[in-house]
Design an enzyme around this catalytic site. Structure first.
Site, PDB file in Angstrom:
ATOM      1  N   HIS A   1       1.484   4.238  -3.012  1.00 24.60           N
ATOM      2  CA  HIS A   1       1.420   5.707  -2.901  1.00 24.60           C
ATOM      3  C   HIS A   1       2.622   6.341  -3.612  1.00 24.60           C
ATOM      4  O   HIS A   1       2.487   7.357  -4.292  1.00 24.60           O
ATOM      5  CB  HIS A   1       1.434   6.144  -1.435  1.00 24.60           C
ATOM      6  CG  HIS A   1       0.099   6.088  -0.739  1.00 24.60           C
ATOM      7  ND1 HIS A   1      -1.046   6.658  -1.247  1.00 24.60           N
ATOM      8  CD2 HIS A   1      -0.265   5.545   0.451  1.00 24.60           C
ATOM      9  CE1 HIS A   1      -2.050   6.467  -0.390  1.00 24.60           C
ATOM     10  NE2 HIS A   1      -1.606   5.781   0.636  1.00 24.60           N
TER      11      HIS A   1
ATOM     12  N   GLU B   1      -6.430   6.638  -1.344  1.00 27.78           N
ATOM     13  CA  GLU B   1      -6.450   5.401  -0.566  1.00 27.78           C
ATOM     14  C   GLU B   1      -6.949   4.216  -1.402  1.00 27.78           C
ATOM     15  O   GLU B   1      -6.387   3.124  -1.340  1.00 27.78           O
ATOM     16  CB  GLU B   1      -7.324   5.562   0.682  1.00 27.78           C
ATOM     17  CG  GLU B   1      -6.667   6.389   1.766  1.00 27.78           C
ATOM     18  CD  GLU B   1      -5.316   5.837   2.142  1.00 27.78           C
ATOM     19  OE1 GLU B   1      -5.249   4.770   2.761  1.00 27.78           O
ATOM     20  OE2 GLU B   1      -4.306   6.470   1.781  1.00 27.78           O
TER      21      GLU B   1
ATOM     22  N   HIS C   1       0.844  -1.208   0.000  1.00 27.42           N
ATOM     23  CA  HIS C   1       0.000   0.000   0.000  1.00 27.42           C
ATOM     24  C   HIS C   1       0.881   1.261   0.000  1.00 27.42           C
ATOM     25  O   HIS C   1       0.652   2.191  -0.775  1.00 27.42           O
ATOM     26  CB  HIS C   1      -0.913  -0.049   1.236  1.00 27.42           C
ATOM     27  CG  HIS C   1      -1.785   1.152   1.409  1.00 27.42           C
ATOM     28  ND1 HIS C   1      -3.114   1.156   1.050  1.00 27.42           N
ATOM     29  CD2 HIS C   1      -1.529   2.385   1.913  1.00 27.42           C
ATOM     30  CE1 HIS C   1      -3.632   2.354   1.326  1.00 27.42           C
ATOM     31  NE2 HIS C   1      -2.698   3.116   1.855  1.00 27.42           N
ATOM     32  N   GLU C   2       1.902   1.256   0.826  1.00 32.50           N
ATOM     33  CA  GLU C   2       2.798   2.424   0.913  1.00 32.50           C
ATOM     34  C   GLU C   2       3.579   2.619  -0.392  1.00 32.50           C
ATOM     35  O   GLU C   2       3.736   3.738  -0.878  1.00 32.50           O
ATOM     36  CB  GLU C   2       3.770   2.244   2.081  1.00 32.50           C
ATOM     37  CG  GLU C   2       3.127   2.422   3.431  1.00 32.50           C
ATOM     38  CD  GLU C   2       2.357   3.731   3.515  1.00 32.50           C
ATOM     39  OE1 GLU C   2       2.922   4.787   3.176  1.00 32.50           O
ATOM     40  OE2 GLU C   2       1.186   3.699   3.895  1.00 32.50           O
TER      41      GLU C   2
END
Ligand SMILES: [Zn+2]
Length: 273
Positions: free
Chosen positions: A149, A203, A145-146
């Site tokens: 980003h 998100e 997820h990071e």
């Protein structure tokens, strides 16, 4: 410049405020999860990455001075193995990404947190590892997820918006030239990493790309569902810091389940290797 529906409100604001150098880009390939959205950038990637490097060094120095940097070699090794496997499959979204100067460090802190600054400067806090008792699959979900980003350059998008707002309605900022003020920009990168929440749109994108990265790296993409459940339960009243910068989009669990199912074939292939 094509304004209109494809551009987020903040992005449009950034462009209006700095009539000069606005760029509309698609930072990533859509992948199997099909993430597509045009992004408007006021700041250049080079500028933001340079400032992120400064901001990252400051964070590492702070941690180091508290003797909180990479204290447990086994824990650091575990986190870095997962990071490496994820970084190796980032080419599915960006051909250039595996060659970025990725860095992963573990910070001793009771905070449940993890982040990736622009350009691939990551940190995972021991609070997240220990309080959530994360499995490797779950750790891959957070880090995927990071990393997502960073691949999508959400930090650059948010820094562009914050920068435009800091400059305000005056044209002074444009007159000063955006190439100046790396330190000021480093402060903005720090703010978007620690204080300002991601948009729900960001998100959703990070969730979907994250599950695909995990699957391609041979981690069970369904672990993201359990991870976010654990995240919501921890803290006893005070929500973890991670949730303040990563707000929960509507239907996160349902969306994760749907996209994890979609990338299961990639996981089945990857785990055979
Ligand atoms: Zn996020």
């Amino acid at each position: 410049m094509k304004a209109g529906s494809v551009m987020s409100r903040g992005g449009l604001l950034a462009c209006v405020l700095a009539l000069a150098a606005c760029e509309t880009v698609q930072t990533t390939q859509p992948g199997t999860v099909g993430v597509e959205r045009k992004q408007s950038m006021l700041l250049s990637a080079a500028e933001v990455d340079k400032s992120a490097t400064i901001a990252y060094q400051q964070e590492l120095k702070k941690a180091s001075s508290k003797k909180a940097l990479n204290r447990d070699p086994a824990q650091v090794a575990r986190v870095r193995v997962i990071a490496l496997r994820l970084v190796n499959v980032t080419s599915a979204f960006r051909a250039d990404a595996p060659k970025w100067t990725w860095e992963t460090n573990v910070i001793t802190s009771s905070d449940v947190n993890a982040w990736c600054m622009p350009g691939g400067k990551m940190a995972v806090y021991t609070g997240l590892i220990e309080k959530l008792k994360v499995t490797d699959d779950e750790l891959a979900a957070v880090m995927g997820h990071e990393i997502a980003h960073a691949l999508r350059e959400h930090g650059r998008e948010r820094a562009s918006q914050a920068y435009a707002q800091a400059v305000g309605l005056s044209v002074v900022g444009a007159a000063l030239g955006l190439g100046q003020g790396s330190m000021q920009l480093a402060q903005i990168v720090t703010d978007v990493t620690f204080n300002l929440p991601n948009s729900r749109e960001h998100e959703v994108e990070a969730d979907r790309i994250g599950v695909e990265l995990a699957a391609r790296a041979g981690y069970d993409p369904r672990a993201a569902i359990a991870l976010w459940q654990k995240m919501g339960q921890v803290g006893g009243g005070a929500p973890p810091q991670f949730l303040s910068t990563h707000p929960s989009p509507q239907n996160r669990q349902k969306d994760l389940a749907e996209y994890a199912a979609r990338v299961m074939p990639l996981y089945e292939v990857a785990r055979k290797h």
